[in-house]
Structures are given as C-alpha cells and as structure tokens.
Motif scaffolding. Structure first.
Motif, PDB file in Angstrom:
ATOM      1  N   ALA A  74     -40.873  46.223 -44.623  1.00  0.00           N
ATOM      2  CA  ALA A  74     -39.845  47.128 -45.136  1.00  0.00           C
ATOM      3  C   ALA A  74     -38.975  46.427 -46.179  1.00  0.00           C
ATOM      4  CB  ALA A  74     -38.986  47.663 -43.991  1.00  0.00           C
ATOM      5  N   ILE A  75     -38.649  45.160 -45.959  1.00  0.00           N
ATOM      6  CA  ILE A  75     -37.855  44.404 -46.934  1.00  0.00           C
ATOM      7  C   ILE A  75     -38.620  44.282 -48.247  1.00  0.00           C
ATOM      8  CG2 ILE A  75     -36.859  42.137 -47.475  1.00  0.00           C
ATOM      9  CD1 ILE A  75     -36.265  41.891 -44.416  1.00  0.00           C
ATOM     10  N   GLU A  76     -39.933  44.017 -48.161  1.00  0.00           N
ATOM     11  CA  GLU A  76     -40.753  43.950 -49.371  1.00  0.00           C
ATOM     12  C   GLU A  76     -40.725  45.288 -50.112  1.00  0.00           C
ATOM     13  OE1 GLU A  76     -44.756  42.812 -48.435  1.00  0.00           O
ATOM     14  OE2 GLU A  76     -44.100  41.061 -47.295  1.00  0.00           O
ATOM     15  N   VAL A  77     -40.889  46.375 -49.369  1.00  0.00           N
ATOM     16  CA  VAL A  77     -40.965  47.715 -49.969  1.00  0.00           C
ATOM     17  C   VAL A  77     -39.677  48.070 -50.695  1.00  0.00           C
ATOM     18  CG1 VAL A  77     -41.125  50.173 -49.418  1.00  0.00           C
ATOM     19  CG2 VAL A  77     -42.749  48.575 -48.402  1.00  0.00           C
ATOM     20  N   VAL A  78     -38.515  47.818 -50.078  1.00  0.00           N
ATOM     21  CA  VAL A  78     -37.251  48.238 -50.697  1.00  0.00           C
ATOM     22  C   VAL A  78     -36.917  47.439 -51.955  1.00  0.00           C
ATOM     23  CG1 VAL A  78     -36.284  49.169 -48.573  1.00  0.00           C
ATOM     24  CG2 VAL A  78     -35.733  46.813 -49.240  1.00  0.00           C
ATOM     25  N   HIS A  79     -37.590  46.342 -52.175  1.00  0.00           N
ATOM     26  CA  HIS A  79     -37.385  45.593 -53.412  1.00  0.00           C
ATOM     27  C   HIS A  79     -38.188  46.177 -54.572  1.00  0.00           C
ATOM     28  CE1 HIS A  79     -35.392  42.562 -50.904  1.00  0.00           C
ATOM     29  NE2 HIS A  79     -34.770  42.258 -52.021  1.00  0.00           N
ATOM     30  N   GLY A  80     -39.075  47.113 -54.283  1.00  0.00           N
ATOM     31  CA  GLY A  80     -39.817  47.798 -55.344  1.00  0.00           C
ATOM     32  C   GLY A  80     -38.951  48.874 -55.976  1.00  0.00           C
ATOM     33  N   ALA A  81     -39.207  49.174 -57.237  1.00  0.00           N
ATOM     34  CA  ALA A  81     -38.380  50.129 -57.984  1.00  0.00           C
ATOM     35  C   ALA A  81     -38.339  51.502 -57.318  1.00  0.00           C
ATOM     36  CB  ALA A  81     -38.893  50.252 -59.410  1.00  0.00           C
ATOM     37  N   HIS A  82     -39.455  51.984 -56.817  1.00  0.00           N
ATOM     38  CA  HIS A  82     -39.511  53.331 -56.244  1.00  0.00           C
ATOM     39  C   HIS A  82     -38.661  53.469 -54.986  1.00  0.00           C
ATOM     40  CE1 HIS A  82     -41.095  57.291 -55.406  1.00  0.00           C
ATOM     41  NE2 HIS A  82     -41.393  56.898 -54.182  1.00  0.00           N
ATOM     42  N   TRP A  83     -38.544  52.410 -54.206  1.00  0.00           N
ATOM     43  CA  TRP A  83     -37.846  52.481 -52.919  1.00  0.00           C
ATOM     44  C   TRP A  83     -36.509  51.754 -52.937  1.00  0.00           C
ATOM     45  CZ3 TRP A  83     -39.748  56.081 -49.982  1.00  0.00           C
ATOM     46  CH2 TRP A  83     -41.106  56.403 -50.103  1.00  0.00           C
ATOM     47  N   ALA A  84     -35.979  51.415 -54.097  1.00  0.00           N
ATOM     48  CA  ALA A  84     -34.777  50.595 -54.199  1.00  0.00           C
ATOM     49  C   ALA A  84     -33.549  51.218 -53.537  1.00  0.00           C
ATOM     50  CB  ALA A  84     -34.474  50.275 -55.662  1.00  0.00           C
ATOM     51  N   SER A  85     -33.459  52.527 -53.474  1.00  0.00           N
ATOM     52  CA  SER A  85     -32.294  53.157 -52.847  1.00  0.00           C
ATOM     53  C   SER A  85     -32.650  53.736 -51.485  1.00  0.00           C
ATOM     54  CB  SER A  85     -31.730  54.252 -53.749  1.00  0.00           C
ATOM     55  OG  SER A  85     -32.690  55.274 -53.918  1.00  0.00           O
ATOM     56  N   ALA A  86     -33.667  53.191 -50.870  1.00  0.00           N
ATOM     57  CA  ALA A  86     -34.155  53.705 -49.591  1.00  0.00           C
ATOM     58  C   ALA A  86     -33.261  53.302 -48.428  1.00  0.00           C
ATOM     59  CB  ALA A  86     -35.578  53.188 -49.327  1.00  0.00           C
ATOM     60  N   ASP A  87     -33.425  54.016 -47.349  1.00  0.00           N
ATOM     61  CA  ASP A  87     -32.812  53.671 -46.072  1.00  0.00           C
ATOM     62  C   ASP A  87     -33.928  53.284 -45.125  1.00  0.00           C
ATOM     63  OD1 ASP A  87     -30.257  54.515 -46.966  1.00  0.00           O
ATOM     64  OD2 ASP A  87     -30.778  56.583 -46.484  1.00  0.00           O
ATOM     65  N   ILE A  88     -33.609  52.506 -44.111  1.00  0.00           N
ATOM     66  CA  ILE A  88     -34.589  52.136 -43.091  1.00  0.00           C
ATOM     67  C   ILE A  88     -34.136  52.725 -41.772  1.00  0.00           C
ATOM     68  CG2 ILE A  88     -35.635  50.248 -41.794  1.00  0.00           C
ATOM     69  CD1 ILE A  88     -35.379  48.504 -44.268  1.00  0.00           C
ATOM     70  N   LEU A  89     -35.028  53.425 -41.116  1.00  0.00           N
ATOM     71  CA  LEU A  89     -34.792  53.969 -39.787  1.00  0.00           C
ATOM     72  C   LEU A  89     -35.793  53.317 -38.844  1.00  0.00           C
ATOM     73  CD1 LEU A  89     -33.571  55.995 -37.746  1.00  0.00           C
ATOM     74  CD2 LEU A  89     -35.314  57.636 -38.522  1.00  0.00           C
ATOM     75  N   ILE A  90     -35.292  52.636 -37.826  1.00  0.00           N
ATOM     76  CA  ILE A  90     -36.151  51.976 -36.841  1.00  0.00           C
ATOM     77  C   ILE A  90     -36.122  52.822 -35.574  1.00  0.00           C
ATOM     78  CG2 ILE A  90     -36.543  49.904 -35.456  1.00  0.00           C
ATOM     79  CD1 ILE A  90     -34.926  48.384 -37.668  1.00  0.00           C
ATOM     80  N   VAL A  91     -37.301  53.253 -35.136  1.00  0.00           N
ATOM     81  CA  VAL A  91     -37.424  54.059 -33.926  1.00  0.00           C
ATOM     82  C   VAL A  91     -38.246  53.262 -32.925  1.00  0.00           C
ATOM     83  CG1 VAL A  91     -38.202  56.245 -32.954  1.00  0.00           C
ATOM     84  CG2 VAL A  91     -37.383  56.168 -35.318  1.00  0.00           C
ATOM     85  N   SER A  92     -37.673  53.006 -31.752  1.00  0.00           N
ATOM     86  CA  SER A  92     -38.361  52.214 -30.743  1.00  0.00           C
ATOM     87  C   SER A  92     -37.955  52.675 -29.349  1.00  0.00           C
ATOM     88  CB  SER A  92     -38.011  50.735 -30.912  1.00  0.00           C
ATOM     89  OG  SER A  92     -38.626  49.955 -29.902  1.00  0.00           O
ATOM     90  N   ASP A  93     -38.794  52.364 -28.372  1.00  0.00           N
ATOM     91  CA  ASP A  93     -38.483  52.713 -26.984  1.00  0.00           C
ATOM     92  C   ASP A  93     -37.971  51.521 -26.189  1.00  0.00           C
ATOM     93  OD1 ASP A  93     -40.818  51.270 -26.822  1.00  0.00           O
ATOM     94  OD2 ASP A  93     -41.764  52.594 -25.374  1.00  0.00           O
ATOM     95  N   GLY A  94     -37.655  50.441 -26.870  1.00  0.00           N
ATOM     96  CA  GLY A  94     -37.199  49.267 -26.136  1.00  0.00           C
ATOM     97  C   GLY A  94     -36.369  48.345 -26.997  1.00  0.00           C
TER      98      GLY A  94
END
Length: 120
Positions: A74-94
C-alpha cells in the motif's frame, strides 16, 4: 477469516467501493491472509472492476493475519501518481503488528502525502 467476520469484511469492502465510486475516486483492493497470501485488484467502474469484485466475493484465505506485506505494498501504491491522494482502509478480524521500519514509512507517507489510514 471465515464465516461472519469474512462476510462483514466483504460488506465493508463493498461499502468502501460504493463510497469511492460516488465521489469519483478509484478503489484498489489489497486483500491479505497469512504469509505470502496477497491479492491485489483494481475495483474500477469498468466491467473489469465488477469482475474483480465478483472474484473477491468468492476469494478466501486459509487464515492468519500477516499485515506486513500488504502495508508495504500500500505504501508503494500511494507513492504512484494515480493513488497519491488515496486513503488506506485496513479491515481485519484480529490484532496484528508491523515492524517499526514499515510503520515509519507509513507515517512518512501520511505526513508527506496527506494519507489517511483507517482500521475496522
């Protein structure tokens, strides 16, 4: 994840996808399980995005929560131009942890890119 937690996680993904589409934003899924279980899909508005969502509904992992690899991706992806203003949502059961170096990279991305990170 199995059973109710898996169904809830998938429902949350659908809700996030719907919100992204309503606000004209892209949505990339990085699903994860145990070590070396990683699935990455673009859930765009095109028919390929719908097919990726349908594939997700059939997808499952054998269990475990290895957050290290998906956070690094996810850190790699958000450094790309297309995803630069992205948010990260982590969904987990633990509960899970990350190594300090990865958390530092995530904090740097949050500060530099205005990245928001949420967890459910």
């Amino acid at each position: 994840m199995r059973g109710a937690p898996e169904h809830i996680a998938k429902a949350i993904v659908i809700a996030a996808l719907r919100a992204a589409h309503e606000s004209q934003r892209g949505c990339k899924l990085i699903a994860f399980g145990g070590p070396d279980e990683l699935l990455e899909r673009d859930l765009g508005r095109a028919s390929t995005g719908l097919q990726a969502l349908m594939d997700l509904m059939e997808q499952g992992f054998d269990g475990g929560t290895d957050i290290q690899m998906p956070i690094e991706r996810a850190i790699e992806v958000v450094h790309g131009a297309h995803w630069a203003s992205a948010d990260i949502l982590i969904v987990s059961d633990g509960e899970f942890g990350c190594v300090p170096a990865t958390l530092a990279r995530l904090d740097e991305a949050r500060q530099r890119l205005g990245l928001r990170v949420q967890g459910v």
